[in-house]
Design an enzyme around this catalytic site. Sequence first.
Site: not given
Lengths: 200, 222
Positions: A105, A108-109
């Site tokens: 991603c 973000c994560s």
Amino acid sequence: MTTSADPGTERLSPALRTEALEQLLTERGLVDPKVMDGFIANYETKVGPLNGAKVVAKAWTDPEYRARLLADGTAAVKELGFGGPQGEHIVVVENTPQRHNVTVCTLCSCYPWPVLGLPPSWYKDPAYRARVVREPRAVLAEMGLELADDVEIVVRDSSSEVRWLVLPERPAGTEDLSEEELVPLITRDALVGVAKVAAP
Amino acid sequence: MDGIADMGGTEGWGTATAPRRDEPPFAEPWEGRAFAMTVLSMGRISGRNLDAFRHALERLPRVAYLDDGYYGRWLNAAELMLTESAILAPGAVDARARNLQGGHVEEPPAPAEPAKPDYTPTGPGSLREVPEPPRFAPGDRVRAKDMSPAGHTRLPRYVRGHVGTVEAVQPGHLLPDTHAHFEGENPQHVFTVAFDSHDLWGPDAESFSLTIELFDSYLEPA
């Protein structure tokens, strides 16, 4: 935020500011530390990559489940009792000797919490987020996964709420292992696509 | 928003870290506390939502985004959301933290009234029905719009202006671009779009394909 503090003021650690915020919210009854304890323990002990390993071990040993998993990941994962935040819509893609999927991603994560738990540090590292969409072969090699030149790489950037899960290749030499015996071999890194599953 | 959070394809970050097999979810206890408070703060306490949380993250100054690490970044975004919803006074966390360290700082009083957003979700999560049929089908060529919205978006810079091929139509989702700003859910179709690495990064790039989920309003026919 400490960045708004006067120049020259000592920067406070996030650990200290976390304690301060918890005090402020607890004093006003906005959080209950015991509820927080339970929430944290859930992600430390129950929601983790073991869930994803169970999904993969079942897919490796049950062709009908594998077909359902690839057709509708969310429903097949739910069959095993896994769902919840960051797992509203899970898509499973299969790695083969010719085609290797890897997920990221960049914004973000984002990560499929119900099957893999919270993301590991390398997944949240800017070096991974920034570079795997630009030079995945080089990044994977740095992480210890050398792919042959003729293997096609597909990078999956989880920019929306769709969450990807990689179904890794079952390693040669595990034909006689049961579903239960396969589970401990399956690492979270293989389910993101930065590693392969090794035979015991 | 073209902020620091939009990292795809940027350079200067060094080598990737090799995974450690038994890494715990939280390296230190405070990370778990920050995680739990942020999850509570993005919804119940501040009246905001997941997209507003992501927008708070991307508005953090560079130091607050990078230097405190992942859960430090969450903590800083939680503080921003709580301050914007007038749950916390500006500087309240800083003052309390200095007092915890043995300082003698006057703490600002809590705001008299919270100012939570005037916003109610139509349902849990972000999946939504979209009545209109999808505009594109697998195999269609589409271009990611070349736009730089001032607010939140899930259209990363590195795909803007590039042409790809629709690989799949995903279920409809509420649109983060308006949801993050409490301007409505605006559910849209979401398309998995595949790009060729050479179209994104030029003829000398590694050969691979990349897929990304793009909302209908991010796309135009190519």
